[in-house]
Design a protein around this motif. Structure first.
Motif, PDB file in Angstrom:
ATOM      1  N   LEU A  84       0.967 129.561 -40.165  1.00  0.00           N
ATOM      2  CA  LEU A  84       1.480 130.218 -39.218  1.00  0.00           C
ATOM      3  C   LEU A  84       2.059 129.549 -38.157  1.00  0.00           C
ATOM      4  O   LEU A  84       2.168 128.571 -38.152  1.00  0.00           O
ATOM      5  CB  LEU A  84      -0.072 130.743 -38.222  1.00  0.00           C
ATOM      6  CG  LEU A  84      -0.800 131.863 -38.770  1.00  0.00           C
ATOM      7  CD1 LEU A  84      -1.964 132.533 -38.001  1.00  0.00           C
ATOM      8  CD2 LEU A  84      -0.030 132.704 -39.772  1.00  0.00           C
ATOM      9  N   PHE A  88      -0.098 130.110 -32.617  1.00  0.00           N
ATOM     10  CA  PHE A  88      -0.771 131.415 -33.578  1.00  0.00           C
ATOM     11  C   PHE A  88      -1.703 130.222 -34.205  1.00  0.00           C
ATOM     12  O   PHE A  88      -1.509 129.668 -35.032  1.00  0.00           O
ATOM     13  CB  PHE A  88       0.407 132.413 -34.431  1.00  0.00           C
ATOM     14  CG  PHE A  88       1.469 133.059 -33.508  1.00  0.00           C
ATOM     15  CD1 PHE A  88       0.800 134.397 -33.090  1.00  0.00           C
ATOM     16  CD2 PHE A  88       2.756 132.301 -33.997  1.00  0.00           C
ATOM     17  CE1 PHE A  88       1.826 135.074 -33.167  1.00  0.00           C
ATOM     18  CE2 PHE A  88       3.805 133.410 -32.586  1.00  0.00           C
ATOM     19  CZ  PHE A  88       3.415 134.806 -32.544  1.00  0.00           C
ATOM     20  N   ARG A  94     -10.399 137.893 -39.900  1.00  0.00           N
ATOM     21  CA  ARG A  94      -8.921 137.928 -41.813  1.00  0.00           C
ATOM     22  C   ARG A  94      -8.840 137.101 -42.220  1.00  0.00           C
ATOM     23  O   ARG A  94      -9.497 135.915 -42.771  1.00  0.00           O
ATOM     24  CB  ARG A  94      -7.251 137.092 -40.369  1.00  0.00           C
ATOM     25  CG  ARG A  94      -6.208 137.644 -41.403  1.00  0.00           C
ATOM     26  CD  ARG A  94      -5.831 138.986 -40.979  1.00  0.00           C
ATOM     27  NE  ARG A  94      -4.843 138.897 -42.131  1.00  0.00           N
ATOM     28  CZ  ARG A  94      -4.048 140.032 -42.263  1.00  0.00           C
ATOM     29  NH1 ARG A  94      -3.734 140.626 -41.234  1.00  0.00           N
ATOM     30  NH2 ARG A  94      -3.098 140.244 -43.359  1.00  0.00           N
ATOM     31  N   TRP A  98      -1.080 137.986 -45.579  1.00  0.00           N
ATOM     32  CA  TRP A  98       0.125 138.437 -44.324  1.00  0.00           C
ATOM     33  C   TRP A  98       1.120 139.348 -45.524  1.00  0.00           C
ATOM     34  O   TRP A  98       2.040 139.499 -44.561  1.00  0.00           O
ATOM     35  CB  TRP A  98       0.315 137.460 -43.166  1.00  0.00           C
ATOM     36  CG  TRP A  98      -0.379 136.699 -42.319  1.00  0.00           C
ATOM     37  CD1 TRP A  98      -1.263 135.193 -43.249  1.00  0.00           C
ATOM     38  CD2 TRP A  98      -1.684 137.157 -41.479  1.00  0.00           C
ATOM     39  NE1 TRP A  98      -1.704 135.042 -41.937  1.00  0.00           N
ATOM     40  CE2 TRP A  98      -2.427 135.737 -40.967  1.00  0.00           C
ATOM     41  CE3 TRP A  98      -1.305 138.228 -40.756  1.00  0.00           C
ATOM     42  CZ2 TRP A  98      -2.733 135.943 -39.744  1.00  0.00           C
ATOM     43  CZ3 TRP A  98      -1.796 138.321 -39.554  1.00  0.00           C
ATOM     44  CH2 TRP A  98      -2.871 137.413 -39.435  1.00  0.00           C
ATOM     45  N   HIS A 102       5.786 137.872 -45.862  1.00  0.00           N
ATOM     46  CA  HIS A 102       4.993 135.677 -45.400  1.00  0.00           C
ATOM     47  C   HIS A 102       4.782 134.994 -46.838  1.00  0.00           C
ATOM     48  O   HIS A 102       5.253 133.819 -46.622  1.00  0.00           O
ATOM     49  CB  HIS A 102       3.429 135.784 -44.939  1.00  0.00           C
ATOM     50  CG  HIS A 102       2.588 135.000 -44.945  1.00  0.00           C
ATOM     51  ND1 HIS A 102       1.899 134.320 -45.474  1.00  0.00           N
ATOM     52  CD2 HIS A 102       3.111 133.623 -43.703  1.00  0.00           C
ATOM     53  CE1 HIS A 102       1.355 132.952 -44.628  1.00  0.00           C
ATOM     54  NE2 HIS A 102       2.429 133.489 -43.944  1.00  0.00           N
ATOM     55  N   GLU A 212       7.537 136.352 -36.475  1.00  0.00           N
ATOM     56  CA  GLU A 212       6.372 135.790 -35.346  1.00  0.00           C
ATOM     57  C   GLU A 212       6.624 137.527 -34.299  1.00  0.00           C
ATOM     58  O   GLU A 212       5.219 138.067 -33.501  1.00  0.00           O
ATOM     59  CB  GLU A 212       7.596 135.199 -34.240  1.00  0.00           C
ATOM     60  CG  GLU A 212       7.739 133.823 -35.020  1.00  0.00           C
ATOM     61  CD  GLU A 212       7.971 132.695 -34.167  1.00  0.00           C
ATOM     62  OE1 GLU A 212       8.201 133.100 -32.959  1.00  0.00           O
ATOM     63  OE2 GLU A 212       8.291 131.505 -34.765  1.00  0.00           O
ATOM     64  N   LEU A 215       3.462 139.718 -36.086  1.00  0.00           N
ATOM     65  CA  LEU A 215       2.073 138.806 -35.358  1.00  0.00           C
ATOM     66  C   LEU A 215       1.897 138.647 -34.317  1.00  0.00           C
ATOM     67  O   LEU A 215       0.635 139.065 -33.899  1.00  0.00           O
ATOM     68  CB  LEU A 215       2.149 137.304 -35.558  1.00  0.00           C
ATOM     69  CG  LEU A 215       2.127 136.822 -37.312  1.00  0.00           C
ATOM     70  CD1 LEU A 215       2.518 134.852 -37.009  1.00  0.00           C
ATOM     71  CD2 LEU A 215       0.856 136.986 -38.090  1.00  0.00           C
ATOM     72  N   LYS A 216       2.715 139.274 -32.979  1.00  0.00           N
ATOM     73  CA  LYS A 216       2.454 139.165 -32.093  1.00  0.00           C
ATOM     74  C   LYS A 216       2.121 141.055 -31.715  1.00  0.00           C
ATOM     75  O   LYS A 216       1.401 141.525 -31.093  1.00  0.00           O
ATOM     76  CB  LYS A 216       3.947 139.247 -30.783  1.00  0.00           C
ATOM     77  CG  LYS A 216       4.567 137.804 -29.863  1.00  0.00           C
ATOM     78  CD  LYS A 216       6.229 138.044 -29.621  1.00  0.00           C
ATOM     79  CE  LYS A 216       6.055 136.631 -29.620  1.00  0.00           C
ATOM     80  NZ  LYS A 216       7.279 136.569 -28.844  1.00  0.00           N
ATOM     81  N   ASN A 218       0.386 142.225 -34.239  1.00  0.00           N
ATOM     82  CA  ASN A 218      -0.513 142.664 -35.445  1.00  0.00           C
ATOM     83  C   ASN A 218      -2.139 141.544 -36.416  1.00  0.00           C
ATOM     84  O   ASN A 218      -2.146 141.810 -36.557  1.00  0.00           O
ATOM     85  CB  ASN A 218      -0.042 143.350 -37.036  1.00  0.00           C
ATOM     86  CG  ASN A 218       0.808 144.186 -36.321  1.00  0.00           C
ATOM     87  OD1 ASN A 218       0.606 145.318 -36.365  1.00  0.00           O
ATOM     88  ND2 ASN A 218       2.373 144.481 -36.494  1.00  0.00           N
ATOM     89  N   LEU A 219      -1.625 140.124 -35.455  1.00  0.00           N
ATOM     90  CA  LEU A 219      -2.295 139.635 -35.107  1.00  0.00           C
ATOM     91  C   LEU A 219      -3.758 139.747 -35.751  1.00  0.00           C
ATOM     92  O   LEU A 219      -4.301 139.578 -35.977  1.00  0.00           O
ATOM     93  CB  LEU A 219      -2.055 138.331 -34.239  1.00  0.00           C
ATOM     94  CG  LEU A 219      -3.147 137.702 -34.280  1.00  0.00           C
ATOM     95  CD1 LEU A 219      -2.801 136.493 -35.767  1.00  0.00           C
ATOM     96  CD2 LEU A 219      -2.042 135.805 -33.416  1.00  0.00           C
ATOM     97  N   ASN A 220      -4.609 140.664 -34.630  1.00  0.00           N
ATOM     98  CA  ASN A 220      -5.635 140.651 -35.074  1.00  0.00           C
ATOM     99  C   ASN A 220      -6.015 142.147 -35.166  1.00  0.00           C
ATOM    100  O   ASN A 220      -7.006 142.887 -35.326  1.00  0.00           O
ATOM    101  CB  ASN A 220      -6.213 141.224 -33.191  1.00  0.00           C
ATOM    102  CG  ASN A 220      -6.670 140.047 -32.324  1.00  0.00           C
ATOM    103  OD1 ASN A 220      -6.480 138.819 -32.690  1.00  0.00           O
ATOM    104  ND2 ASN A 220      -5.762 139.565 -31.597  1.00  0.00           N
TER     105      ASN A 220
END
Length: 271
Positions: A84, A88, A94, A98, A102, A212, A215-216, A218-220
């Protein structure tokens, strides 16, 4: 002119139920990927970058990598969950990769020329490699190989396909459709994407920036994926880039389901 082949082989086949990238299909234990690389080399590709998980490297190289390495220059790249951008951290829940965007990004340091992107478990046909190599070595624009929907279906279940919107030979958008079969109501001559893209190395900064942002947002979200067709769509809309659609009458073969194996074996014998 040089062109690379980027092979996405890191995903496990959930519907297939195993590591379908190295499933023996040919008479001597060859995988679909063996046939694909042979077609690509005949078309002119001079380097293969294979994206896999580090944990399957030995198994992959023993099963088919050793044969591919005899045909073409091979470099391996590794798609890992914890690979990542700075700032992050991998969420503990997870488990899913990705996504294809990715996977391409993970191969960034190994790509040395214009490149085609393929799935390891899809057989695209010799013409597909010829037309995408010719485009990559003679044009600066992106491209994709477009298949007729009816040539990409299986009798053993439904499939997901990217339905293409095309204007004067150029892609204007891709809409993902799930659970497609011959009775879905979409004409069987509709052009669809099979994730065979022709790209230039200048796309990597755009992919990295988009990842990036992904991820901001959908990271969780444990099952969110960063897909390559969405990246292409964004580049068309945000930067005005053009993607030439190279249509082919080739038939796709793949092992979406384990029940597909006998049909694919028979098709490759006939070819």
């Amino acid at each position: 002119m040089s062109a690379n082949l980027l092979i996405m082989a890191a995903g496990m086949g959930s519907r297939f139920g195993g590591l379908k990238q190295i499933e023996p299909i040919g008479p001597n234990g060859e995988s679909i990927l063996d046939f694909s690389v042979r077609d690509a080399v005949k078309a002119g590709f001079d380097k293969a970058v294979i994206v896999i998980k580090k944990q399957i490297e030995q198994e992959f190289r023993a099963a088919c990598g050793k044969r591919i390495e005899q045909l073409v220059d091979v470099e391996y790249a590794f798609q890992e969950l914890d690979k990542l951008p700075e700032g992050f951290s991998l969420p503990p829940e997870r488990q899913k990769p990705w996504g294809t965007g990715h996977a391409v990004l993970c191969a960034r340091d190994a790509i040395t020329a214009p490149f085609a992107v393929i799935n390891a478990d899809d057989y695209y046909g010799p013409e597909a490699y010829r037309i995408i190599y010719d485009w990559l070595t003679n044009h600066d624009e992106m491209c994709m190989v477009g298949y007729q929907l009816g040539n990409t279906l299986t009798e053993n279940g439904t499939v997901s396909r990217g339905v293409c919107d095309i204007d004067n030979g150029y892609l204007t958008g891709v809409t993902e459709h799930t659970a497609l079969d011959k009775n879905s109501g979409i004409p069987l001559d509709t052009v669809v994407s099979m994730n065979m893209w022709g790209l230039q190395p200048d796309i990597f900064p755009f992919i990295a920036e988009g990842f990036e942002k992904f991820l901001k947002e959908n990271l969780n979200t444990p099952k969110a994926e960063y897909f390559l067709p969405g990246i292409i769509n964004d580049r068309i809309q945000q930067e005005g880039k053009r993607v030439r659609v190279l249509e082919t009458a080739e038939r796709w073969y793949g092992v979406t389901y384990r029940e597909d194996i006998p049909m694919v074996k028979e098709a490759l014998r006939n070819l």
